[in-house]
Design an enzyme around this catalytic site. Structure first.
Site, PDB file in Angstrom:
ATOM      1  N   HIS A   5     -42.747   0.518  33.527  1.00  0.00           N
ATOM      2  CA  HIS A   5     -42.888   0.960  34.916  1.00  0.00           C
ATOM      3  C   HIS A   5     -42.805   2.481  35.043  1.00  0.00           C
ATOM      4  O   HIS A   5     -42.257   3.173  34.172  1.00  0.00           O
ATOM      5  CB  HIS A   5     -41.800   0.320  35.790  1.00  0.00           C
ATOM      6  N   SER A  60     -38.373   5.522  38.122  1.00  0.00           N
ATOM      7  CA  SER A  60     -37.667   4.985  39.283  1.00  0.00           C
ATOM      8  C   SER A  60     -36.766   6.065  39.880  1.00  0.00           C
ATOM      9  O   SER A  60     -36.537   7.122  39.279  1.00  0.00           O
ATOM     10  CB  SER A  60     -36.821   3.772  38.886  1.00  0.00           C
ATOM     11  N   TRP A 104     -33.629   5.879  40.131  1.00  0.00           N
ATOM     12  CA  TRP A 104     -32.452   6.027  39.274  1.00  0.00           C
ATOM     13  C   TRP A 104     -32.791   6.653  37.934  1.00  0.00           C
ATOM     14  O   TRP A 104     -31.931   7.291  37.323  1.00  0.00           O
ATOM     15  CB  TRP A 104     -31.761   4.674  39.102  1.00  0.00           C
ATOM     16  N   ARG A 142     -39.716  -2.083  40.773  1.00  0.00           N
ATOM     17  CA  ARG A 142     -40.299  -0.929  40.098  1.00  0.00           C
ATOM     18  C   ARG A 142     -41.404  -1.344  39.134  1.00  0.00           C
ATOM     19  O   ARG A 142     -42.385  -0.619  38.959  1.00  0.00           O
ATOM     20  CB  ARG A 142     -39.223  -0.108  39.397  1.00  0.00           C
ATOM     21  N   GLU A 152     -35.450  -5.778  32.944  1.00  0.00           N
ATOM     22  CA  GLU A 152     -34.754  -4.836  32.083  1.00  0.00           C
ATOM     23  C   GLU A 152     -33.496  -5.490  31.514  1.00  0.00           C
ATOM     24  O   GLU A 152     -32.992  -6.490  32.056  1.00  0.00           O
ATOM     25  CB  GLU A 152     -34.387  -3.587  32.907  1.00  0.00           C
ATOM     26  N   ARG A 153     -32.999  -4.944  30.455  1.00  0.00           N
ATOM     27  CA  ARG A 153     -31.715  -5.385  29.912  1.00  0.00           C
ATOM     28  C   ARG A 153     -30.631  -5.239  30.988  1.00  0.00           C
ATOM     29  O   ARG A 153     -30.618  -4.270  31.747  1.00  0.00           O
ATOM     30  CB  ARG A 153     -31.388  -4.515  28.703  1.00  0.00           C
ATOM     31  N   LYS A 163     -25.610   8.718  33.441  1.00  0.00           N
ATOM     32  CA  LYS A 163     -25.523   8.664  31.979  1.00  0.00           C
ATOM     33  C   LYS A 163     -24.737   9.835  31.404  1.00  0.00           C
ATOM     34  O   LYS A 163     -23.932   9.661  30.479  1.00  0.00           O
ATOM     35  CB  LYS A 163     -26.933   8.608  31.379  1.00  0.00           C
ATOM     36  N   ARG A 182     -26.396   1.837  24.267  1.00  0.00           N
ATOM     37  CA  ARG A 182     -27.816   1.941  24.622  1.00  0.00           C
ATOM     38  C   ARG A 182     -28.740   1.464  23.510  1.00  0.00           C
ATOM     39  O   ARG A 182     -29.798   0.893  23.794  1.00  0.00           O
ATOM     40  CB  ARG A 182     -28.167   3.392  24.984  1.00  0.00           C
ATOM     41  N   ARG A 183     -28.362   1.694  22.262  1.00  0.00           N
ATOM     42  CA  ARG A 183     -29.323   1.519  21.173  1.00  0.00           C
ATOM     43  C   ARG A 183     -28.986   0.457  20.140  1.00  0.00           C
ATOM     44  O   ARG A 183     -29.887  -0.081  19.488  1.00  0.00           O
ATOM     45  CB  ARG A 183     -29.521   2.858  20.449  1.00  0.00           C
ATOM     46  N   HIS A 220     -40.221  -3.282  31.389  1.00  0.00           N
ATOM     47  CA  HIS A 220     -39.172  -2.269  31.344  1.00  0.00           C
ATOM     48  C   HIS A 220     -38.940  -1.794  29.915  1.00  0.00           C
ATOM     49  O   HIS A 220     -39.356  -2.457  28.960  1.00  0.00           O
ATOM     50  CB  HIS A 220     -37.879  -2.851  31.921  1.00  0.00           C
ATOM     51  N   GLY A 221     -38.260  -0.670  29.786  1.00  0.00           N
ATOM     52  CA  GLY A 221     -38.066  -0.093  28.469  1.00  0.00           C
ATOM     53  C   GLY A 221     -37.502  -1.069  27.462  1.00  0.00           C
ATOM     54  O   GLY A 221     -38.025  -1.218  26.349  1.00  0.00           O
ATOM     55  N   ASN A 222     -36.440  -1.791  27.833  1.00  0.00           N
ATOM     56  CA  ASN A 222     -35.787  -2.667  26.855  1.00  0.00           C
ATOM     57  C   ASN A 222     -36.454  -4.024  26.710  1.00  0.00           C
ATOM     58  O   ASN A 222     -36.468  -4.586  25.608  1.00  0.00           O
ATOM     59  CB  ASN A 222     -34.305  -2.824  27.203  1.00  0.00           C
TER      60      ASN A 222
END
Length: 229
Positions: free
Chosen positions: A9, A12, A14, A60, A87-88, A98, A114-115, A182-184
């Protein structure tokens, strides 16, 4: 050979504020809206068309899909929404800045949250206003499906049934598919498609609103992948 297009997406509100988002249903920023439109224009420039789309139940991603399809004059195609592409779920980190979280817990710990595919962020309780069970869109989820926290491995576990049951059949039917998520959740799909190690997926960054094209063989193995330019 089949092509599959993945899009994270647009930015956003956030993302702009550098906050953990997870399942919080925040909107696109003005920049994110423009990013989504540019992604659609880029796909149109390269002659892409689609038969069906898949997205999460978060606005989003839904709005990014809408603006991409609008630029392609494809608003008429069916788009299936599923929480499995959300998303996660970042648990108690959701809503936190963050940089401030790094100051409080340290960069190493936040990086693990996060990773590391097996690291859980701090959990919430069912009484927390962020608990998904409070929202109508998740009424059909079972108790076990409602997360209190989630790591990347668990994101993959809940995304893959949707991949196998809904997305794969569409691709095998010869349909041209676009996924906006989403990213995750996209990292989870990419780890599966590319058979990435936990170490490799931990290094993977997916930029916002940038079409990522997969070329797949008849067995849906990756031939190659690339970002459109």
């Amino acid at each position: 050979m089949q092509k599959l297009v993945l899009i994270r997406h647009g930015e956003s509100t956030w993302n702009k504020e550098n906050r953990f988002t997870g399942w919080e249903d925040v909107d696109l920023s003005e920049n994110g809206l423009q990013q989504a439109k540019r992604a659609g224009q880029l796909l149109a420039k390269h002659g892409y068309t689609f038969d069906t789309g898949f997205t999460s139940v978060l606005k989003r991603a839904i709005k990014t899909m809408h603006f991409v399809l609008e630029e392609l004059d494809h608003l008429w195609i069916p788009v299936q929404k599923s929480w499995r592409l959300n998303e996660r779920f970042y648990g108690a980190l959701q809503g936190l800045n963050k940089a401030e979280t790094i100051e409080k817990y340290g960069e190493e710990q936040v990086h693990k949250w996060r990773r590391d595919p097996h690291e859980h962020p701090p959990a919430i309780t069912e009484q927390d206003k962020r608990f998904p069970g409070h929202y109508l869109r998740y009424n059909d989820l079972t108790y076990r499906e409602l997360p209190l926290t989630e790591n990347l491995s668990e994101t993959m576990t809940r995304a893959l049934p949707f991949w196998h049951e809904s997305i794969v059949p569409a691709i095998r039917d010869g349909k041209k598919v676009i996924i906006c998520a989403h990213g995750n959740s996209l990292r989870a799909l990419v780890q599966y498609i590319d058979n990435l190690s936990d170490e490799d997926v931990a290094k993977l960054d997916i930029p916002t609103a940038t079409p990522w094209v997969y070329e797949l063989d008849d067995r849906l193995n990756q031939i190659k992948h690339y970002y459109l330019e």
